[in-house]
Structures are given as C-alpha cells and as structure tokens.
Design an enzyme around this catalytic site. Structure first.
Site, PDB file in Angstrom:
ATOM      1  N   PRO A  72      39.912  -9.259  66.461  1.00  4.86           N
ATOM      2  CA  PRO A  72      40.460 -10.122  67.504  1.00  4.86           C
ATOM      3  C   PRO A  72      40.006 -11.574  67.356  1.00  4.86           C
ATOM      4  O   PRO A  72      38.842 -11.863  67.066  1.00  4.86           O
ATOM      5  CB  PRO A  72      39.917  -9.506  68.794  1.00  4.86           C
ATOM      6  CG  PRO A  72      39.727  -8.065  68.456  1.00  4.86           C
ATOM      7  CD  PRO A  72      39.296  -8.054  67.016  1.00  4.86           C
ATOM      8  N   CYS A  73      40.957 -12.471  67.581  1.00  8.95           N
ATOM      9  CA  CYS A  73      40.696 -13.893  67.326  1.00  8.95           C
ATOM     10  C   CYS A  73      40.513 -14.719  68.589  1.00  8.95           C
ATOM     11  O   CYS A  73      40.109 -15.877  68.514  1.00  8.95           O
ATOM     12  CB  CYS A  73      41.833 -14.481  66.503  1.00  8.95           C
ATOM     13  SG  CYS A  73      43.435 -14.403  67.333  1.00  8.95           S
TER      14      CYS A  73
END
Length: 191
Positions: A72-73
């Site tokens: 996840p960014c």
C-alpha cells in the site's frame, strides 16, 4: 519461473510478468471489490483473499523464483497524510520484507509511489532497503515514469529490484525511450 504476487490489486504488475513469460502461481489481495477483477483476468492463479497480516509465509509455496507486488502506497503518497510507518498501511512494506526474508526467492520486485523518496520518508526507505540487503540481496531502486515506456499516462513509480547475492546477474533498469510518446487517444480512442 514461478512467482508469488503480494498486494496484487487487479493484477497489473502480474500481467506484465505473465506477458514476459513468468507464471504467477499464488496471489494475495485484501480488497474484496478488486478480487473479482483479478480472478477474471487470472482464473488459473490461486488467489488468497484477505489480510496478509493474518497469513504466514508458510501459507505460500517454497518452490518459487520470485515475489512481486506493490505494498500500500497511501502512507508514502505526497497527496496523503504521509504517515509512513506510523500508519498500518505503511507497515505493510515491512510485511513484504518479511515474506522475502522467509522465502528467499531468487529475485523480488516492489513498486510504490515516488513520495517514498521524499525528504520525510527517504531515511526510512533506506533502512528498509538495508533490511533487504542484509537478507542476502543486491538491491537496486529507480524512480520511473510510465510515459517513458510507451504507456499513455504520466505516472511516476519507484521500483525496487533485488537479486539474491548467490545469483550472478548484473541487473540494469531499462532505459527510457523518449522517441515515441503515446497519447491516450492512440491507446483507447476507439472504445
């Protein structure tokens, strides 16, 4: 070569690897809304739907050549709160590293947003790369723009590639090709 795909999303990274001749044998994605798309595009891949934190590396086969994925960014994004490891989503990068440490694949690829290279996160990013180096990998990273590789979108992403130290490969990122930019109309103007 057989791959594990983590944080698979709809399978965009997986598709590129499949086109290049790799075989994704097992994948993981938490978002129930995305999983039907992944299953439609990869019906032959065993998809484990759910939270990776509730899984163990032993839930995945040992006979693999590589691990690919994009943790996840949101925690690293310049458009978000930039909480890094103070956000549970940011800690998923460490979960990815734990899988690499445990499985010891020949190589791995990690994709994330360019914000992870920003002043606020750069030292944390370097420490995470050190963990990968200490796990036995020669690690390379580069900020790349999809537009430089014939994709009709300006999309900057950081790619981290690790090759296990016992494998003699002089990895080089592909050189950008600025000779031919593809406009969105060229790519999908007929739909």
């Amino acid at each position: 070569m057989n791959l594990i795909s983590l944080f698979s999303g709809a399978g965009g990274l997986d598709l590129g690897f499949r086109i290049a001749g790799f075989r994704i044998i097992i994948a993981n994605e938490i978002d129930a809304k995305i999983c039907p798309t992944f299953r439609a595009n990869f019906p032959d891949v065993h998809l484990i739907e759910g939270d990776i934190r509730k899984l163990s590396p032993s839930d995945f086969p040992d006979e693999i050549d590589g691990i690919i994925g994009g943790p996840p960014c949101q925690s690293w994004s310049e458009g978000g709160k930039q909480l890094g490891l103070d956000d549970e989503r940011g800690k998923m990068f460490l979960t990815y590293i734990q899988f690499i440490q445990s499985k010891q694949p020949k190589f791995f690829v990690i994709e994330n947003v360019k914000g992870i290279l920003g002043d606020k996160h750069f030292q944390t990013f370097m420490k995470m790369l050190d963990q990968l180096k200490n796990a036995g990998y020669v690690v390379h990273y580069q900020l790349m723009n999809a537009m430089d590789y014939h994709v009709p979108q300006e999309r900057y992403r950081v790619f981290v590639v690790g090759i296990r130290r016992d494998i003699d490969v002089n990895y080089q990122f592909p050189q950008p090709d600025n000779s031919c930019f593809i406009a969105l109309r060229q790519a999908i103007g007929d739909i």
